[in-house]
Design a protein around this motif. Structure first.
Motif, PDB file in Angstrom:
ATOM      1  N   SER A  38      43.140 -22.886 -55.257  1.00 46.73           N
ATOM      2  CA  SER A  38      41.780 -23.038 -55.788  1.00 46.73           C
ATOM      3  C   SER A  38      41.006 -21.733 -55.645  1.00 46.73           C
ATOM      4  O   SER A  38      40.258 -21.327 -56.554  1.00 46.73           O
ATOM      5  CB  SER A  38      41.048 -24.167 -55.063  1.00 46.73           C
ATOM      6  N   GLY A  39      41.176 -21.046 -54.511  1.00 45.93           N
ATOM      7  CA  GLY A  39      40.531 -19.756 -54.326  1.00 45.93           C
ATOM      8  C   GLY A  39      41.053 -18.722 -55.299  1.00 45.93           C
ATOM      9  O   GLY A  39      40.291 -17.895 -55.823  1.00 45.93           O
ATOM     10  N   TRP A  40      42.364 -18.763 -55.559  1.00 49.50           N
ATOM     11  CA  TRP A  40      42.960 -17.839 -56.536  1.00 49.50           C
ATOM     12  C   TRP A  40      42.345 -18.064 -57.911  1.00 49.50           C
ATOM     13  O   TRP A  40      41.971 -17.103 -58.604  1.00 49.50           O
ATOM     14  CB  TRP A  40      44.472 -18.071 -56.581  1.00 49.50           C
ATOM     15  N   ALA A  41      42.220 -19.328 -58.312  1.00 46.14           N
ATOM     16  CA  ALA A  41      41.663 -19.645 -59.634  1.00 46.14           C
ATOM     17  C   ALA A  41      40.204 -19.207 -59.739  1.00 46.14           C
ATOM     18  O   ALA A  41      39.773 -18.670 -60.765  1.00 46.14           O
ATOM     19  CB  ALA A  41      41.793 -21.140 -59.910  1.00 46.14           C
ATOM     20  N   MET A  42      39.413 -19.447 -58.676  1.00 41.61           N
ATOM     21  CA  MET A  42      37.999 -19.067 -58.717  1.00 41.61           C
ATOM     22  C   MET A  42      37.817 -17.561 -58.658  1.00 41.61           C
ATOM     23  O   MET A  42      36.969 -17.003 -59.361  1.00 41.61           O
ATOM     24  CB  MET A  42      37.251 -19.755 -57.567  1.00 41.61           C
ATOM     25  N   SER A  43      38.606 -16.882 -57.843  1.00 43.99           N
ATOM     26  CA  SER A  43      38.457 -15.430 -57.694  1.00 43.99           C
ATOM     27  C   SER A  43      38.792 -14.700 -58.982  1.00 43.99           C
ATOM     28  O   SER A  43      38.202 -13.668 -59.295  1.00 43.99           O
ATOM     29  CB  SER A  43      39.355 -14.918 -56.566  1.00 43.99           C
ATOM     30  N   ARG A  44      39.742 -15.234 -59.744  1.00 44.23           N
ATOM     31  CA  ARG A  44      40.194 -14.563 -60.968  1.00 44.23           C
ATOM     32  C   ARG A  44      39.683 -15.221 -62.236  1.00 44.23           C
ATOM     33  O   ARG A  44      39.993 -14.777 -63.336  1.00 44.23           O
ATOM     34  CB  ARG A  44      41.726 -14.516 -60.990  1.00 44.23           C
ATOM     35  N   SER A  45      38.906 -16.300 -62.084  1.00 45.89           N
ATOM     36  CA  SER A  45      38.366 -17.020 -63.258  1.00 45.89           C
ATOM     37  C   SER A  45      39.486 -17.415 -64.215  1.00 45.89           C
ATOM     38  O   SER A  45      39.372 -17.257 -65.430  1.00 45.89           O
ATOM     39  CB  SER A  45      37.327 -16.162 -63.983  1.00 45.89           C
ATOM     40  N   GLU A  46      40.578 -17.936 -63.656  1.00 45.60           N
ATOM     41  CA  GLU A  46      41.740 -18.307 -64.476  1.00 45.60           C
ATOM     42  C   GLU A  46      42.239 -19.705 -64.118  1.00 45.60           C
ATOM     43  O   GLU A  46      42.212 -20.097 -62.950  1.00 45.60           O
ATOM     44  CB  GLU A  46      42.902 -17.328 -64.264  1.00 45.60           C
ATOM     45  N   THR A  47      42.693 -20.404 -65.136  1.00 42.82           N
ATOM     46  CA  THR A  47      43.363 -21.685 -64.910  1.00 42.82           C
ATOM     47  C   THR A  47      44.787 -21.424 -64.424  1.00 42.82           C
ATOM     48  O   THR A  47      45.465 -20.536 -64.932  1.00 42.82           O
ATOM     49  CB  THR A  47      43.384 -22.513 -66.200  1.00 42.82           C
ATOM     50  N   VAL A  48      45.233 -22.199 -63.443  1.00 44.86           N
ATOM     51  CA  VAL A  48      46.572 -22.034 -62.858  1.00 44.86           C
ATOM     52  C   VAL A  48      47.380 -23.307 -63.084  1.00 44.86           C
ATOM     53  O   VAL A  48      46.928 -24.394 -62.721  1.00 44.86           O
ATOM     54  CB  VAL A  48      46.485 -21.744 -61.340  1.00 44.86           C
ATOM     55  N   VAL A  49      48.561 -23.177 -63.671  1.00 49.62           N
ATOM     56  CA  VAL A  49      49.495 -24.292 -63.826  1.00 49.62           C
ATOM     57  C   VAL A  49      50.753 -23.958 -63.031  1.00 49.62           C
ATOM     58  O   VAL A  49      51.380 -22.920 -63.253  1.00 49.62           O
ATOM     59  CB  VAL A  49      49.843 -24.537 -65.305  1.00 49.62           C
ATOM     60  N   ILE A  50      51.140 -24.837 -62.087  1.00 49.43           N
ATOM     61  CA  ILE A  50      52.290 -24.586 -61.216  1.00 49.43           C
ATOM     62  C   ILE A  50      53.230 -25.789 -61.294  1.00 49.43           C
ATOM     63  O   ILE A  50      52.946 -26.846 -60.698  1.00 49.43           O
ATOM     64  CB  ILE A  50      51.833 -24.339 -59.764  1.00 49.43           C
ATOM     65  N   PRO A  51      54.344 -25.677 -62.006  1.00 47.65           N
ATOM     66  CA  PRO A  51      55.278 -26.805 -62.141  1.00 47.65           C
ATOM     67  C   PRO A  51      55.965 -27.178 -60.822  1.00 47.65           C
ATOM     68  O   PRO A  51      56.309 -28.340 -60.615  1.00 47.65           O
ATOM     69  CB  PRO A  51      56.301 -26.296 -63.167  1.00 47.65           C
ATOM     70  N   ASP A  52      56.189 -26.191 -59.932  1.00 44.75           N
ATOM     71  CA  ASP A  52      56.855 -26.465 -58.659  1.00 44.75           C
ATOM     72  C   ASP A  52      56.083 -25.732 -57.562  1.00 44.75           C
ATOM     73  O   ASP A  52      56.164 -24.507 -57.453  1.00 44.75           O
ATOM     74  CB  ASP A  52      58.303 -25.988 -58.708  1.00 44.75           C
ATOM     75  N   VAL A  53      55.348 -26.469 -56.747  1.00 42.82           N
ATOM     76  CA  VAL A  53      54.485 -25.827 -55.759  1.00 42.82           C
ATOM     77  C   VAL A  53      55.285 -25.077 -54.699  1.00 42.82           C
ATOM     78  O   VAL A  53      54.782 -24.126 -54.094  1.00 42.82           O
ATOM     79  CB  VAL A  53      53.552 -26.865 -55.077  1.00 42.82           C
TER      80      VAL A  53
END
Length: 400
Positions: A79-94
């Motif tokens: 969530s921090g990665w997505a907010m810091s970079r203003s990007e949506t993140v899709v991860i098929p295998d966590v």
């Protein structure tokens, strides 16, 4: 089978209606988390707030416990990665992605996930959706989650505005009446416009993505562009509100340099118009630099607007006295002017002396200028003659 787009539309409609009446942060987070889970057909969803350098998992709707009520450093969470970079993140295998803190996920049901930032410019939150099996959400699903994030941003901004109004109600000062008028006007505009605008943009997005007719798709794109323009205007109004309610930080300001920089931009935007803006040399004040720039931009911009129908427009900024601690300056133009009996109305929010068709605007610029001048201990007044121009006299602190 009901089409997916219709299902998504129903969920978004329900969410917009619920958020429009939300009065607490808990209500907003609960509504959004539930909507995210439904939109993505997920096994769980979280609403994560950005708090300084941390991610706070404010709410969750899931088949098993996740992290509700916990805080993690911004740089350790997806969530921090997505907010810091203003990007949506899709991860098929966590467990195959290095951005995921694997230990935190081993005790959960989560095998795959999607994280969407709330507000692309300076995100304030994130929405996470999770699946217990390996899954990659369809692009349409991701887009629907992003539309939900836009709606959530509107709701959070409305809560911020409402909270600021409540705080200001207990902080009366000598200029309380004008401050209250400005707050009430901006609150009314921003709050009442945002909810229907969010719904309009959301539906236009769905229509544009599912439209087979090229002509109809163009209509949807037109709605989107109009909505984006309106959203930008709302943000400008809210920025004025935020600026005038932060503590002022006075410092030396070269008023001449600020005004000439603003004048150059206004003349450049005027294109082929015959427009001249003269600024006196050596104008110095002691004021908040950001607020001073707002005053200059509004006064010069106002003069440029109301000289739009003048063949040879001339605007000046000069000093009319040099007394300490406050000196008086004047912005004068040869534009449309106004009846002097209406002078005090100019500084009231949402009050206009000319039609919007003749001279567009929000009716908030001069009210904001007056508020800023008063915050610095100064005064502002206006003089005008119909069809012969206007002059705005304002005072600000100056160096000894």
């Amino acid at each position: 089978m009901i089409p997916v787009a219709l299902d998504a539309g129903s969920i978004l409609t329900r969410t917009v209606e619920a958020l429009s009446s939300a009065r607490t942060l808990d209500h907003v987070t609960a509504v959004v988390a539930e909507a995210a889970r439904d939109l993505a057909d997920a096994d769980g969803a979280t609403f994560v707030l950005r708090e300084d350098g941390a991610c706070f998992y404010a709410d969750e709707k899931a088949i098993g416990p996740l992290w509700k009520g916990l805080r993690f450093p911004l740089d350790t969470c997806v969530s921090g990665w997505a907010m810091s970079r203003s990007e949506t993140v899709v991860i098929p295998d966590v467990f195959a992605d290095p951005r995921v803190p694997h230990d935190a996920y081993r005790v959960t049901f989560v095998k795959s996930m999607c994280m969407v930032p709330v507000r692309l410019e300076d995100p304030i939150a994130a929405i996470g959706t999770y699946w217990s099996d390996g899954r990659t959400p369809a692009p349409a699903t991701v887009r629907q989650l992003e539309i939900l994030a836009d709606t959530a941003a509107v709701a959070l901004d409305n809560l911020e505005l409402r909270g600021a109004l409540d705080r200001r109600a207990a902080e009366r000062d000598g200029h309380a009446q004008r401050a209250d008028e400005l707050e009430a006007a901006i609150h009314s505009l921003v709050h009442d416009l945002r909810s229907p605008l969010g719904a309009m943009i959301g539906y236009a997005d769905l229509i544009a993505e599912n439209m087979e007719s090229e002509k109809s798709a163009r209509y949807a794109e037109t709605i989107l562009r109009a909505g984006d323009r309106m959203s930008a205007q709302i943000e400008r109004m809210l920025s004025i509100y935020r600026i005038t309610h932060n503590p002022i930080v006075p410092g030396p300001v070269d008023l001449t340099a600020v005004a000439r920089r603003c004048a150059d931009e206004l003349v450049a935007r005027a294109g082929a118009r015959r427009l001249r803006i003269d600024v006196e040399d050596g104008l110095k004040v002691v004021a908040d630099p950001v607020l001073t720039e707002t005053v200059v931009e509004n006064l010069l911009g106002n003069a440029v607007k109301y000289t739009a129908k003048t063949p040879d427009a001339h605007i000046t900024l000069r000093r009319v006295d040099s007394r300490h601690p406050l000196s008086t300056f004047v912005v004068r133009d040869n534009g449309a002017g106004f009846d002097q009996s209406d002078a005090q109305l100019l500084f009231r929010p949402l009050t206009r002396l000319h039609s919007a068709e003749d001279f567009p605007g929000t009716g908030l610029g001069l009210a904001s200028v007056a508020r800023i001048i008063e915050l610095h201990g100064g005064t502002i007044r206006a003089e005008g003659v119909p069809s012969s121009g206007a002059a705005f006299y304002f005072s600000l602190p100056v160096p000894a």
